[in-house]
Design a protein around this motif. Structure first.
Motif: not given
Length: 367
Positions: A158-176
């Motif tokens: 999901a992180a890879s996919r979300v990164a394609e949808l906007g300019g989030f830079g290093d703000r994406i975090r993975v927590i299941s």
């Protein structure tokens, strides 16, 4: 003075989705249970009847409750427009996209806002959703890209996919996420299944007749696997049973073998899984597979369609890929079923809300 983490609990007050409501409740409880020294957990909620009683009953131990002047639907529309009077600042964490995403100063005022995105349905299956819902989610993700200090997603896929949808830079975090706390097969499982008219020794799937749910492929795989076991379909929307049965018949699965049920309470779902020899997960969407995680939690073998999300979540707790071949492998012998059940149970222990809460606390500390 204590540092206060304010959690948006609109799903606890006015749930729009059972899984989001569960995730909001369980994460908030775990945040309270894992509160670091010198910190507190508070709630931000929409207006409504007996809000305080509802929230305090669902999440004991909250330090305070900030009630917004609007009900959930109106509050969602207001926040979509960036209008968030009366919310205030500080550390805000939302278990969903529902958050006051407005301009703030994290550096000087220590204000921070974090949101969570569990699925990409508004982008991957927009034609199956109501237009207002699609518009709201897409608009809120744009606001997230502009104003959020971090966006939490449940998988690296999901992180890879979300990164394609906007300019989030290093703000994406993975927590299941995880199954509901204490999710286990209840002692009265037989009585619950009898009340639900669900047979023992079944194969379980979850979803609707919508193409993205993958039930057509799931039924086809069950037919190809050569099993004559009964099939239980959970989470079917009201009125969808005839369409689901048609999919089964078209795939060569006799309709009398198929038992379609709607959304069930946690204990009833666990009782159904207690009778399952396997859970088939046919959807390939980039969404957190809640039923897969629940099956793993109670040691039910999982057979999932090929997807990065399934590979990441299931890992070695089941079979991912060709569903028919996987199901034939799992059901090939009693020993195979038992072996995969052990693997599923082992994998299921990797998911916990307490672990998720500890990572949330660390995320806000890092910010």
């Amino acid at each position: 003075m204590s540092a206060v983490l304010r959690v948006v609990l609109d799903q606890v007050v006015s749930p729009t989705d059972a899984d989001l409501a569960m995730a909001s409740r369980e994460l908030a409880r775990a945040l309270v249970a894992s509160t670091p020294s010198g910190c507190e957990v508070a709630a931000i909620v929409p207006s409504g009847a007996d809000v305080a009683g509802t929230v305090e009953g669902a999440v004991p131990g909250l330090a305070s409750l900030a009630r917004m002047p609007l009900a959930r639907r109106e509050l969602a529309a207001s926040w979509q427009l960036g209008v968030a009077p009366g919310v205030g600042g500080g550390m805000i964490h939302s278990p969903t996209l529902m958050a006051p995403l407005v301009k703030h100063d994290r550096v000087h005022d220590n204000d921070q806002t974090v949101v969570t995105l569990w699925d990409l349905d508004a982008w991957e299956r927009p034609g199956e959703l109501a237009r207002p819902a699609v518009a709201w989610h897409r608009s809120m993700l744009k606001r997230t890209a502009k104003h959020a200090d971090a966006v939490v997603v449940p998988t690296h896929a999901a992180a890879s996919r979300v990164a394609e949808l906007g300019g989030f830079g290093d703000r994406i975090r993975v927590i299941s996420g995880a199954a509901p706390a204490g999710f286990r097969v209840p002692t009265d499982e037989v009585g619950r299944r009898r009340a639900l008219t669900v047979p023992d020794g079944c194969v379980v799937m979850s979803g609707s007749s919508a193409p993205s749910a993958g039930l057509a492929a799931g039924f086809a795989a069950i037919a190809a696997a050569g099993t004559d076991l009964p099939v239980v379909v959970l989470d079917a929307p009201e009125g969808d049973e005839p369409a689901v049965l048609d999919l089964a018949a078209a795939a060569g699965v006799a309709q009398e073998r198929v038992h379609v049920r709607g959304a069930l309470e946690d204990a009833d779902r666990a009782a159904v899984l207690g009778a399952a020899v396997a859970l088939v997960a046919p959807s390939e969407l980039t969404a957190f597979p809640w039923r897969v995680v629940e099956a793993l939690a109670v040691g039910v073998p999982v057979v999932a369609a090929e997807s990065e999300s399934h590979r990441e979540v299931v890992l070695d707790g089941g079979v991912v890929g060709d569903i028919a071949a996987g199901l034939a492998e799992v059901l090939g012998s009693t020993a195979a079923v038992e072996r995969y059940a052990v693997l599923a149970g082992d994998r299921g222990r990797a998911f916990s809300w307490l672990g998720a809460a500890e990572r949330v606390w660390q995320l806000h500390a890092d910010l």
